[in-house]
Motif scaffolding. Structure first.
Motif, PDB file in Angstrom:
ATOM      1  N   UNK A 106      11.671  48.138 -31.715  1.00  0.00           N
ATOM      2  CA  UNK A 106      10.823  47.672 -32.814  1.00  0.00           C
ATOM      3  C   UNK A 106       9.470  47.203 -32.295  1.00  0.00           C
ATOM      4  N   UNK A 107       9.482  46.500 -31.130  1.00  0.00           N
ATOM      5  CA  UNK A 107       8.209  46.043 -30.571  1.00  0.00           C
ATOM      6  C   UNK A 107       7.330  47.223 -30.168  1.00  0.00           C
ATOM      7  N   UNK A 108       7.920  48.254 -29.564  1.00  0.00           N
ATOM      8  CA  UNK A 108       7.147  49.430 -29.169  1.00  0.00           C
ATOM      9  C   UNK A 108       6.621  50.179 -30.383  1.00  0.00           C
ATOM     10  N   UNK A 109       7.439  50.296 -31.439  1.00  0.00           N
ATOM     11  CA  UNK A 109       6.982  50.975 -32.654  1.00  0.00           C
ATOM     12  C   UNK A 109       5.823  50.230 -33.302  1.00  0.00           C
ATOM     13  N   UNK A 142       3.675  48.301 -31.786  1.00  0.00           N
ATOM     14  CA  UNK A 142       2.498  48.471 -30.927  1.00  0.00           C
ATOM     15  C   UNK A 142       1.867  49.850 -31.133  1.00  0.00           C
ATOM     16  N   UNK A 143       2.702  50.878 -31.242  1.00  0.00           N
ATOM     17  CA  UNK A 143       2.171  52.235 -31.456  1.00  0.00           C
ATOM     18  C   UNK A 143       1.502  52.360 -32.815  1.00  0.00           C
ATOM     19  N   UNK A 144       2.080  51.735 -33.850  1.00  0.00           N
ATOM     20  CA  UNK A 144       1.457  51.773 -35.177  1.00  0.00           C
ATOM     21  C   UNK A 144       0.100  51.075 -35.152  1.00  0.00           C
ATOM     22  N   UNK A 145       0.035  49.942 -34.452  1.00  0.00           N
ATOM     23  CA  UNK A 145      -1.226  49.213 -34.375  1.00  0.00           C
ATOM     24  C   UNK A 145      -2.296  50.047 -33.683  1.00  0.00           C
ATOM     25  N   UNK A 193      -9.260  53.635 -37.657  1.00  0.00           N
ATOM     26  CA  UNK A 193     -10.186  52.721 -38.318  1.00  0.00           C
ATOM     27  C   UNK A 193      -9.760  52.362 -39.725  1.00  0.00           C
ATOM     28  N   UNK A 194      -8.484  52.405 -40.004  1.00  0.00           N
ATOM     29  CA  UNK A 194      -7.974  52.055 -41.341  1.00  0.00           C
ATOM     30  C   UNK A 194      -6.867  51.026 -41.179  1.00  0.00           C
ATOM     31  N   UNK A 195      -6.606  50.323 -42.274  1.00  0.00           N
ATOM     32  CA  UNK A 195      -5.587  49.281 -42.248  1.00  0.00           C
ATOM     33  C   UNK A 195      -4.225  49.904 -42.541  1.00  0.00           C
ATOM     34  N   UNK A 196      -3.157  49.351 -41.963  1.00  0.00           N
ATOM     35  CA  UNK A 196      -1.821  49.897 -42.262  1.00  0.00           C
ATOM     36  C   UNK A 196      -1.431  49.642 -43.709  1.00  0.00           C
ATOM     37  N   UNK A 197      -0.657  50.556 -44.237  1.00  0.00           N
ATOM     38  CA  UNK A 197      -0.215  50.435 -45.620  1.00  0.00           C
ATOM     39  C   UNK A 197       0.824  49.324 -45.737  1.00  0.00           C
ATOM     40  N   UNK A 198       0.827  48.722 -46.899  1.00  0.00           N
ATOM     41  CA  UNK A 198       1.806  47.666 -47.154  1.00  0.00           C
ATOM     42  C   UNK A 198       3.195  48.283 -47.241  1.00  0.00           C
ATOM     43  N   UNK A 199       4.202  47.577 -46.773  1.00  0.00           N
ATOM     44  CA  UNK A 199       5.563  48.140 -46.843  1.00  0.00           C
ATOM     45  C   UNK A 199       5.995  48.346 -48.284  1.00  0.00           C
ATOM     46  N   UNK A 200       6.656  49.459 -48.512  1.00  0.00           N
ATOM     47  CA  UNK A 200       7.072  49.804 -49.870  1.00  0.00           C
ATOM     48  C   UNK A 200       8.336  49.031 -50.235  1.00  0.00           C
ATOM     49  N   UNK A 201       8.326  48.486 -51.441  1.00  0.00           N
ATOM     50  CA  UNK A 201       9.495  47.751 -51.931  1.00  0.00           C
ATOM     51  C   UNK A 201      10.365  48.692 -52.753  1.00  0.00           C
TER      52      UNK A 201
END
Length: 211
Positions: free
Chosen positions: A144-147, A149-152, A159-167
């Motif tokens: 989970x920590x590696x995932x 870090x890779x997403x970041x 240059x875009x913000x990550x999407x909010x987690x889907x509920x």
């Protein structure tokens, strides 16, 4: 008509004066490259032939090769091997002594202590890297920590913000009913009721009735 001097420069001139033709003279003029200018035959001068004296080549006497196989030496041992022969015992002893002398001159290095592996700190990127270095499967926290870090890193490069987690939609909705179907589960009663209600509404809209 042919004369005795046909095939020479005088032959074509005689034929020209007498108004005759001779095949022998024609062939000679063609072969030599001669031309008739004002009733005279002009033939090119033949190129002088250079006579070169051939140097008498003296045969090289190859010295017979003497056998350089000296028994009781390392060179003799390798000579036996190159000839496909079984080395004699004196040559074997000489080669073995040479190998022992090399080992005495260059002794093998002492075995180094194996490097102690660092302790894995779980839940970190370094921990996931150590898992991979050891050939192990990363634990859940390290993965989970590696995932993360890779997403970041991915979103920083874009240059875009990550999407909010889907509920997920709660039970009692059409989406939850379809989620049950995709997971090969038996839909619960609220989801079944929601699916029936949604189907009735679609049918009413299709036939033009109002709810």
């Amino acid at each position: 008509m042919s004369y005795n001097h046909c095939g020479t420069p005088a032959g074509p001139e005689s034929h020209i004066r007498n108004g005759e033709s001779c095949q022998v003279c024609k062939d000679w003029m063609k072969q030599v490259g001669a031309k008739i200018v004002k009733g005279k035959v002009i033939a090119p001068k033949p190129k002088p032939v250079k006579v070169t004296k051939q140097r008498e080549s003296k045969p090289k006497l190859r010295q017979p090769r003497t056998s350089d196989l000296i028994h009781g030496t390392t060179a003799g041992y390798h000579k036996h091997r190159s000839r496909g022969e079984t080395p004699c015992q004196p040559c074997k002893d000489a080669n073995a002594e040479y190998a022992r002398a090399l080992r005495r001159k260059n002794p093998p290095k002492p075995a180094q202590n194996p490097r102690q592996l660092a302790e894995i700190v779980h839940g970190t990127v370094a921990g996931a890297s150590l898992h991979k270095y050891r050939g192990e499967k990363p634990c859940d926290s390290c993965r989970e920590a590696m995932n993360a870090y890779c997403r970041k890193r991915y979103y920083e490069k874009r240059g875009s913000a990550p999407k909010a987690p889907r509920t997920l939609a709660p039970c009692g909705t059409e989406s939850a009913y379809r989620r049950h179907i995709r997971a090969n589960e038996t839909p619960c009663e609220p989801c079944k009721e929601a699916s029936r209600r949604d189907s009735k509404e679609r049918y009413d809209r299709k036939v033009g009735k109002t709810a």
